[in-house]
Enzyme design. Structure first.
Site, PDB file in Angstrom:
ATOM      1  N   TYR A  47      -8.869  -5.804  10.819  1.00 44.12           N
ATOM      2  CA  TYR A  47      -8.109  -4.621  11.226  1.00 44.12           C
ATOM      3  C   TYR A  47      -8.362  -4.274  12.694  1.00 44.12           C
ATOM      4  CZ  TYR A  47      -6.201   0.134  10.990  1.00 44.12           C
ATOM      5  OH  TYR A  47      -5.471   1.278  11.198  1.00 44.12           O
ATOM      6  N   THR A 107       0.827  -1.211   0.000  1.00 41.53           N
ATOM      7  CA  THR A 107       0.000   0.000   0.000  1.00 41.53           C
ATOM      8  C   THR A 107       0.859   1.258   0.000  1.00 41.53           C
ATOM      9  OG1 THR A 107      -0.206  -0.056   2.418  1.00 41.53           O
ATOM     10  CG2 THR A 107      -1.953  -1.100   1.141  1.00 41.53           C
TER      11      THR A 107
END
Length: 312
Positions: free
Chosen positions: A145, A37
């Site tokens: 997450y 990312t």
């Protein structure tokens, strides 16, 4: 005295800003990132600096390095991205934390964990203080997450209690600024990209849910301040801007600032999306002398200008 500092996720949005600041403070920075990312262009201005070193590395594997401090920022933070490969997200949050904590144990150096406001889930307490234990769905699509970061916090405190590791835990609330990826799924980057392209701004739900947005320079100030507190200061400490804004108001503000002709449209609210998010930052003010200084409009203007340069 300059330190050799490891920043995991150092080519990401927040990590690259942190690397840049640490270099300017005279430190030697080791930037570890697998670029899943992050992006090389985020650190392009640093690669030729003699005090900067980039390592293409995934922290789910152990890292051999001699360092004086560790900032563990490696983990996708955008819901759209971290839900794409939830197993990888959990492994990065949990196994990555173990590997970095083992490295800190070996070198007897302080380590800072970039935790998140997401550990509070969809909160029943508002604003959210560090004493609030959260309301998280452990089996929902965001759990990779949310629970990954909660487990990482648990690991940090167990390493502190069992091995005496000097830890710092920062609970980071929504952060924005230059170097955000267009269309990464985060609301500010999405809205700015849509507004500049004159397409409708897509609002999840009715837009009345709230967030609190902290400009990236202020966040970097907070992280460095926390890292350099006395060894007995562990956190967790909330870092974020306590000024709360609705998503609908944010969309309208971005339309005005970009002078866009875009309208707003509404879509289904994602599963487990928090209705309110606002940090209680008394602890950060008292312990760190930290208080975000950048008003939302000023930060948005800087961010919009950066988006204009990459889209031109």
């Amino acid at each position: 005295m300059p330190n050799k500092i490891l920043v995991t996720g150092g080519a990401g949005f927040l990590g690259s800003h942190l690397c840049d600041r640490l270099i300017r403070l005279g430190h030697h920075v080791l930037c570890a990132d697998n670029l899943s990312t992050g992006a090389k262009q985020n650190i392009a201005q640093l690669v030729k600096h003699p005090g900067f070193e980039f390592i293409d590395h995934d922290i789910t594997r152990p890292l051999k390095a001699t360092v004086d401090q560790i900032y563990n920022l490696a983990c996708p933070a955008s819901p759209r991205i971290y839900q794409t490969d939830p197993l990888k997200t959990t492994k990065t949050a949990v196994i990555g934390a173990v590997n970095m904590l083992d490295l800190a144990t070996k070198h007897e150096c302080p380590i800072l964990q970039a935790s998140t406001s997401e550990i509070y889930g969809d909160p029943e307490v508002h604003p959210q203080p560090e004493t609030y234990q959260g309301r998280v769905n452990p089996i929902g699509p965001r759990a990779c997450y949310d629970e990954g970061k909660r487990c990482a916090e648990s690991l940090f405190f167990d390493y502190h209690r069992q091995h005496g590791v000097e830890i710092k835990v920062a609970r980071i609330f929504n952060t924005y600024g230059p170097k955000m990826m267009p269309g990464d799924g985060r609301v500010i980057s999405n809205f700015i990209s849509q507004a500049l392209n004159q397409i409708p701004l897509t609002i999840s739900g009715n837009g009345l849910q709230t967030r609190s947005f902290c400009y990236v320079d202020d966040m970097v100030d907070g992280l460095i301040s926390l890292m350099n507190t006395p060894s007995h200061v562990t956190g967790p400490v909330n870092l974020g801007n306590p000024v709360e804004v609705s998503i609908l108001d944010l969309a309208q503000k971005i339309i005005r600032l970009t002078k866009s002709t875009s309208q707003t449209i509404f879509s289904r609210l994602p599963v487990d999306d928090p209705q309110k998010r606002q940090p209680e930052i008394t602890l950060a003010i008292q312990m760190l002398g930290w208080n975000p200084a950048t008003p939302l409009q000023q930060g948005l203007e800087k961010t919009i200008q950066w988006f204009r340069t990459i889209q031109s």
